[in-house]
Write an enzyme that holds these catalytic residues in place. Structure first.
Site, short mmCIF file in Angstrom:
data_model
loop_
_atom_site.label_atom_id
_atom_site.label_comp_id
_atom_site.label_asym_id
_atom_site.label_seq_id
_atom_site.Cartn_x
_atom_site.Cartn_y
_atom_site.Cartn_z
N SER A 45 -3.52 1.23 3.62
CA SER A 45 -3.74 2.12 2.48
C SER A 45 -5.27 2.56 2.16
O SER A 45 -5.27 3.60 1.82
CB SER A 45 -2.77 1.80 1.35
OG SER A 45 -3.28 0.56 0.89
N GLU A 46 -5.96 1.36 2.12
CA GLU A 46 -7.33 1.79 1.76
C GLU A 46 -8.22 0.69 2.55
O GLU A 46 -7.74 -0.43 2.97
CB GLU A 46 -7.71 1.33 0.33
CG GLU A 46 -6.78 2.11 -0.74
CD GLU A 46 -7.59 3.72 -0.79
OE1 GLU A 46 -8.56 3.95 -0.24
OE2 GLU A 46 -6.62 4.53 -1.56
N THR A 47 -9.28 1.32 2.84
CA THR A 47 -10.52 0.42 3.50
C THR A 47 -11.80 0.74 2.54
O THR A 47 -12.15 1.52 2.45
CB THR A 47 -10.86 0.95 4.94
OG1 THR A 47 -9.96 0.74 5.86
CG2 THR A 47 -12.08 0.08 5.43
#
Length: 266
Positions: A45-47
């Site tokens: 969902s996020e980096t």
């Protein structure tokens, strides 16, 4: 030589729960299209991309399809990775598109100092009709934050049973949809879920930034200064929240599940 890369489960102390984020430590930021390609490759969902500076750390967040202005769980993951694996000490200052964010160690928890994002009542019959169709249930209250739609349901059971139409949600003019209700459990004050197919995230497992709005809303209804929220996704996660003027302190835990190097940039 590769770049340090970690996968951290945030807002949990149990591996394979909470919200996974990739954390990549860079000497300088790469071009945005390269950062986006890495985030797409990570497919989380996020980096979080972290660059050490003389004034702390520059921090940017990418979903698999877009850069975002604020992300709680990837900031928590970045702080955890810096303390546990990069030798950082003391408070961490992250310079971001949403201003300077501070991470502090608080016993077994990590405390993040984030801006509150108040919720305002929204009177929009057409939007309410679309949301009702997308969620399969009529909200008892509809609000709007700076970036999200905010939906209050009558009880926790209805929230847990939601099976949204993500194609309809993706047409809404917002970053995502926060859905929330009072908790039945003694351990939690409220529960929530977060849907953001617009960003390539049909359902986010645990959303720290959403609690920047959940806190001011539920503080008025529960009348407590410290609240505990449970995000009722399949993975699940716990966020403790306190107010601090126009800021909110998010408390979470984190655990590293993968450590390696990012290659292929030569």
């Amino acid at each position: 030589m590769g770049l340090p890369l970690y996968q951290v489960d945030a807002f949990t102390k149990t591996p394979f729960c909470g919200n996974p984020a990739a954390v990549c430590i860079l000497p300088v930021f790469l071009e945005s299209d390269q950062l986006q390609a890495i985030a797409q490759e990570m497919n989380l969902s996020e980096t979080a991309f972290v660059v050490p500076t003389a004034a702390g750390f520059d921090l940017r967040w990418f979903t698999p399809v877009a850069e975002v202005d604020l992300c709680g769980h990837a900031t928590l993951a970045a702080a955890h990775a810096l303390w546990q694996h990069q030798g950082a000490v003391g408070d961490l200052l992250f310079h971001t598109r949403s201003g300077t964010l501070v991470a502090r160690q608080a016993g077994d928890w990590i405390a993040l100092d984030f801006p509150q994002q108040p919720v305002h009542s929204l009177e929009h019959p057409k939007l309410l009709e679309t949301l009702t169709a997308a969620l399969g249930i009529s909200p008892v209250w509809l609000g709007q934050t700076a970036s999200d739609l905010f939906v209050v349901l009558d009880n926790e059971t209805l929230l847990q049973q939601l099976s949204p139409d993500f194609a309809q949600i993706a047409t809404l003019p917002c970053r995502g949809v926060i859905v929330t209700a009072l908790s039945h459990a003694r351990n939690y004050d409220f529960v929530s879920r977060f849907f953001a197919p617009q960003l390539g995230i049909p359902e986010d497992p645990v959303t720290g930034s959403a609690h920047c709005s959940l806190y001011p809303y539920w503080r008025e209804h529960v009348a407590k200064e410290t609240l505990v929220g449970y995000q009722a996704s399949r993975r699940g996660g716990i966020v403790k929240v306190q107010g601090a003027g126009d800021r909110v302190i998010l408390f979470g835990q984190a655990v590293t599940v993968l450590q390696g190097e990012l290659l292929g940039l030569d």
